[in-house]
Design a protein around this motif. Sequence first.
Motif, PDB file in Angstrom:
ATOM      1  N   ASN A   1       1.022  -1.100   0.221  1.00  0.00           N
ATOM      2  CA  ASN A   1      -0.043  -0.096   0.140  1.00  0.00           C
ATOM      3  C   ASN A   1       0.794   1.294  -0.150  1.00  0.00           C
ATOM      4  O   ASN A   1       0.829   2.393  -1.028  1.00  0.00           O
ATOM      5  CB  ASN A   1      -0.829   0.447   1.749  1.00  0.00           C
ATOM      6  N   LYS A   2       1.866   1.045   1.200  1.00  0.00           N
ATOM      7  CA  LYS A   2       2.464   2.396   0.650  1.00  0.00           C
ATOM      8  C   LYS A   2       3.294   2.765  -0.214  1.00  0.00           C
ATOM      9  O   LYS A   2       3.274   3.819  -1.074  1.00  0.00           O
ATOM     10  CB  LYS A   2       3.926   1.888   2.159  1.00  0.00           C
ATOM     11  N   ARG A   3       3.971   1.597  -0.962  1.00  0.00           N
ATOM     12  CA  ARG A   3       4.471   2.181  -2.593  1.00  0.00           C
ATOM     13  C   ARG A   3       3.332   2.701  -3.514  1.00  0.00           C
ATOM     14  O   ARG A   3       2.815   3.765  -4.798  1.00  0.00           O
ATOM     15  CB  ARG A   3       5.298   1.323  -3.378  1.00  0.00           C
ATOM     16  N   LYS A   4       2.058   2.218  -3.041  1.00  0.00           N
ATOM     17  CA  LYS A   4       0.947   2.415  -3.949  1.00  0.00           C
ATOM     18  C   LYS A   4       0.697   4.264  -4.057  1.00  0.00           C
ATOM     19  O   LYS A   4       0.536   4.820  -5.184  1.00  0.00           O
ATOM     20  CB  LYS A   4      -0.354   1.406  -3.758  1.00  0.00           C
ATOM     21  N   VAL A   5       0.569   4.278  -2.564  1.00  0.00           N
ATOM     22  CA  VAL A   5       0.580   5.801  -2.425  1.00  0.00           C
ATOM     23  C   VAL A   5       1.550   6.558  -2.893  1.00  0.00           C
ATOM     24  O   VAL A   5       0.871   6.952  -3.452  1.00  0.00           O
ATOM     25  CB  VAL A   5       0.144   6.053  -0.704  1.00  0.00           C
ATOM     26  N   GLN A   6       2.365   5.757  -3.150  1.00  0.00           N
ATOM     27  CA  GLN A   6       3.546   7.058  -3.442  1.00  0.00           C
ATOM     28  C   GLN A   6       3.714   7.199  -4.941  1.00  0.00           C
ATOM     29  O   GLN A   6       3.409   8.126  -5.507  1.00  0.00           O
ATOM     30  CB  GLN A   6       4.585   6.247  -2.995  1.00  0.00           C
ATOM     31  N   LEU A   7       2.959   6.213  -5.294  1.00  0.00           N
ATOM     32  CA  LEU A   7       2.888   5.930  -7.454  1.00  0.00           C
ATOM     33  C   LEU A   7       2.095   7.345  -7.356  1.00  0.00           C
ATOM     34  O   LEU A   7       1.611   7.918  -8.423  1.00  0.00           O
ATOM     35  CB  LEU A   7       2.920   4.483  -7.510  1.00  0.00           C
ATOM     36  N   ALA A   8       0.571   7.054  -6.953  1.00  0.00           N
ATOM     37  CA  ALA A   8      -0.228   7.748  -6.978  1.00  0.00           C
ATOM     38  C   ALA A   8      -0.207   9.157  -7.023  1.00  0.00           C
ATOM     39  O   ALA A   8      -0.942  10.049  -7.532  1.00  0.00           O
ATOM     40  CB  ALA A   8      -1.191   7.343  -6.228  1.00  0.00           C
ATOM     41  N   LYS A   9       0.656   9.268  -5.577  1.00  0.00           N
ATOM     42  CA  LYS A   9       0.909  10.889  -5.192  1.00  0.00           C
ATOM     43  C   LYS A   9       1.968  11.796  -6.632  1.00  0.00           C
ATOM     44  O   LYS A   9       1.350  12.875  -6.612  1.00  0.00           O
ATOM     45  CB  LYS A   9       1.641  11.020  -3.688  1.00  0.00           C
ATOM     46  N   TRP A  10       2.819  10.819  -7.024  1.00  0.00           N
ATOM     47  CA  TRP A  10       3.338  11.383  -8.055  1.00  0.00           C
ATOM     48  C   TRP A  10       2.859  11.928  -9.140  1.00  0.00           C
ATOM     49  O   TRP A  10       2.725  12.804  -9.398  1.00  0.00           O
ATOM     50  CB  TRP A  10       4.805  10.410  -8.929  1.00  0.00           C
ATOM     51  N   CYS A  11       1.243  11.332  -9.451  1.00  0.00           N
ATOM     52  CA  CYS A  11       0.773  11.334 -10.145  1.00  0.00           C
ATOM     53  C   CYS A  11       0.005  12.579 -10.115  1.00  0.00           C
ATOM     54  O   CYS A  11      -0.518  13.784 -10.536  1.00  0.00           O
ATOM     55  CB  CYS A  11      -0.207  10.153 -11.340  1.00  0.00           C
ATOM     56  N   SER A  12      -0.363  12.339  -9.012  1.00  0.00           N
ATOM     57  CA  SER A  12      -1.509  14.161  -8.454  1.00  0.00           C
ATOM     58  C   SER A  12      -0.287  14.954  -8.431  1.00  0.00           C
ATOM     59  O   SER A  12      -1.268  16.041  -8.456  1.00  0.00           O
ATOM     60  CB  SER A  12      -1.948  13.389  -6.667  1.00  0.00           C
ATOM     61  N   ASP A  13       0.685  15.109  -8.317  1.00  0.00           N
ATOM     62  CA  ASP A  13       1.863  16.067  -7.982  1.00  0.00           C
ATOM     63  C   ASP A  13       2.179  16.751  -9.556  1.00  0.00           C
ATOM     64  O   ASP A  13       2.920  17.810  -9.424  1.00  0.00           O
ATOM     65  CB  ASP A  13       3.214  15.675  -7.180  1.00  0.00           C
ATOM     66  N   ASN A  14       2.399  15.805  -9.977  1.00  0.00           N
ATOM     67  CA  ASN A  14       3.032  16.390 -11.352  1.00  0.00           C
ATOM     68  C   ASN A  14       1.041  16.325 -13.144  1.00  0.00           C
ATOM     69  O   ASN A  14       1.708  15.708 -13.939  1.00  0.00           O
ATOM     70  CB  ASN A  14       3.738  15.434 -12.320  1.00  0.00           C
TER      71      ASN A  14
ATOM     72  N   GLY B   1      15.423   2.745  -6.203  1.00  0.00           N
ATOM     73  CA  GLY B   1      14.581   3.529  -4.854  1.00  0.00           C
ATOM     74  C   GLY B   1      14.126   5.276  -5.172  1.00  0.00           C
ATOM     75  O   GLY B   1      13.579   5.828  -4.203  1.00  0.00           O
ATOM     76  N   VAL B   2      14.351   5.586  -6.356  1.00  0.00           N
ATOM     77  CA  VAL B   2      13.292   7.107  -6.460  1.00  0.00           C
ATOM     78  C   VAL B   2      12.197   7.040  -7.183  1.00  0.00           C
ATOM     79  O   VAL B   2      12.284   6.012  -8.447  1.00  0.00           O
ATOM     80  CB  VAL B   2      14.841   7.739  -7.498  1.00  0.00           C
ATOM     81  N   LEU B   3      11.407   7.705  -6.641  1.00  0.00           N
ATOM     82  CA  LEU B   3       9.923   7.649  -7.588  1.00  0.00           C
ATOM     83  C   LEU B   3      10.048   8.939  -8.604  1.00  0.00           C
ATOM     84  O   LEU B   3      10.530   9.643  -8.396  1.00  0.00           O
ATOM     85  CB  LEU B   3       9.715   8.215  -6.555  1.00  0.00           C
ATOM     86  N   THR B   4       9.947   8.045  -9.596  1.00  0.00           N
ATOM     87  CA  THR B   4       9.709   9.141 -11.225  1.00  0.00           C
ATOM     88  C   THR B   4       8.226   8.736 -11.641  1.00  0.00           C
ATOM     89  O   THR B   4       7.549   7.821 -11.033  1.00  0.00           O
ATOM     90  CB  THR B   4      11.250   8.723 -11.488  1.00  0.00           C
ATOM     91  N   GLY B   5       8.239   9.374 -12.822  1.00  0.00           N
ATOM     92  CA  GLY B   5       7.022   9.498 -13.451  1.00  0.00           C
ATOM     93  C   GLY B   5       7.328  10.041 -14.630  1.00  0.00           C
ATOM     94  O   GLY B   5       8.035  10.430 -15.214  1.00  0.00           O
ATOM     95  N   GLU B   6       6.275   9.728 -15.753  1.00  0.00           N
ATOM     96  CA  GLU B   6       6.176  10.494 -17.098  1.00  0.00           C
ATOM     97  C   GLU B   6       4.471  10.817 -17.143  1.00  0.00           C
ATOM     98  O   GLU B   6       3.651  10.099 -17.461  1.00  0.00           O
ATOM     99  CB  GLU B   6       6.222   9.863 -17.848  1.00  0.00           C
ATOM    100  N   ASN B   7       3.903  11.525 -18.395  1.00  0.00           N
ATOM    101  CA  ASN B   7       2.506  11.795 -18.495  1.00  0.00           C
ATOM    102  C   ASN B   7       2.516  11.883 -20.156  1.00  0.00           C
ATOM    103  O   ASN B   7       3.680  11.999 -20.716  1.00  0.00           O
ATOM    104  CB  ASN B   7       2.241  13.402 -18.025  1.00  0.00           C
ATOM    105  N   PHE B   8       1.220  10.847 -20.688  1.00  0.00           N
ATOM    106  CA  PHE B   8       1.854  11.309 -22.293  1.00  0.00           C
ATOM    107  C   PHE B   8       0.572  11.135 -22.282  1.00  0.00           C
ATOM    108  O   PHE B   8      -0.457  12.092 -22.381  1.00  0.00           O
ATOM    109  CB  PHE B   8       0.915   9.406 -22.277  1.00  0.00           C
ATOM    110  N   SER B   9       0.307  12.009 -23.895  1.00  0.00           N
ATOM    111  CA  SER B   9      -0.775  12.652 -24.431  1.00  0.00           C
ATOM    112  C   SER B   9      -1.697  11.811 -24.734  1.00  0.00           C
ATOM    113  O   SER B   9      -2.772  11.382 -25.272  1.00  0.00           O
ATOM    114  CB  SER B   9      -0.997  13.422 -25.574  1.00  0.00           C
ATOM    115  N   SER B  10      -1.360  10.311 -25.381  1.00  0.00           N
ATOM    116  CA  SER B  10      -2.256   9.161 -25.268  1.00  0.00           C
ATOM    117  C   SER B  10      -2.260   7.994 -24.838  1.00  0.00           C
ATOM    118  O   SER B  10      -1.654   7.686 -24.069  1.00  0.00           O
ATOM    119  CB  SER B  10      -1.548   8.260 -26.961  1.00  0.00           C
ATOM    120  N   LYS B  11      -3.295   7.419 -24.392  1.00  0.00           N
ATOM    121  CA  LYS B  11      -2.851   5.852 -23.943  1.00  0.00           C
ATOM    122  C   LYS B  11      -2.571   4.743 -24.217  1.00  0.00           C
ATOM    123  O   LYS B  11      -2.187   5.010 -23.379  1.00  0.00           O
ATOM    124  CB  LYS B  11      -4.727   5.750 -23.657  1.00  0.00           C
ATOM    125  N   SER B  12      -2.628   4.924 -25.303  1.00  0.00           N
ATOM    126  CA  SER B  12      -1.590   4.007 -25.992  1.00  0.00           C
ATOM    127  C   SER B  12      -0.597   4.209 -26.231  1.00  0.00           C
ATOM    128  O   SER B  12       0.550   3.046 -25.245  1.00  0.00           O
ATOM    129  CB  SER B  12      -1.723   3.633 -27.590  1.00  0.00           C
TER     130      SER B  12
END
Length: 180
Positions: free
Chosen positions: A76-89, A104-115
């Motif tokens: 759960n802790k990791r899920k919340v962290q992953l969700a938080k990255w998206c909500s913060d970005n 060990g570093v939380l990162t992410g990327e946003n995309f314009s298409s679902k695919s």
Amino acid sequence: MKRYCGVLFHLLFASTCVIGDSIQDTEYCVARKRNGNYDAQFFKNRSDAENKYSQQSRPKMLQEYSDGQEVNVSENKRKVQLAKWCSDNVDAKKPFCVSWHEWGVLTGENFSSKSDGETKYDSLKKDRYGAMFIYSEVQTLKSDTGGSSKEEKNLERECEKNKRLVDTPMDDSQMLVEEE
């Protein structure tokens, strides 16, 4: 007409979140103009929404909101962290978010298409640190506005405004807490 919703975190804060590989939540909005005022109502069941839509006079609209997330981590802790990255970005022009832990570093990327988002998520699925893919889409199923694009935009706005009222955020301790 299909458009992607810039506010993509309806599901994250929905009271029905559960742990699992994939969660999808679909709601239906019926918006109308009556006596010069706009209003909208949300339904969980498409047939209930269709019935309400058929009872309304024009201008009216029926939209489908689909929110979802896929995750490959059980903690759960990791899920919340992953969700938080998206909500913060949040990026309204790129509403599909993939977040992951890398060395060990939380990162992410946003995309314009679902695919594109799905492709990135699929490439990360086997990673032992976990990844999450979050999406939100809005599709207009029916619209009877007499050809007025202004009325259509007003009805869309009313659905979006009321959607935000329906989705009440929870604090992190309440998110994704139901065990398998």
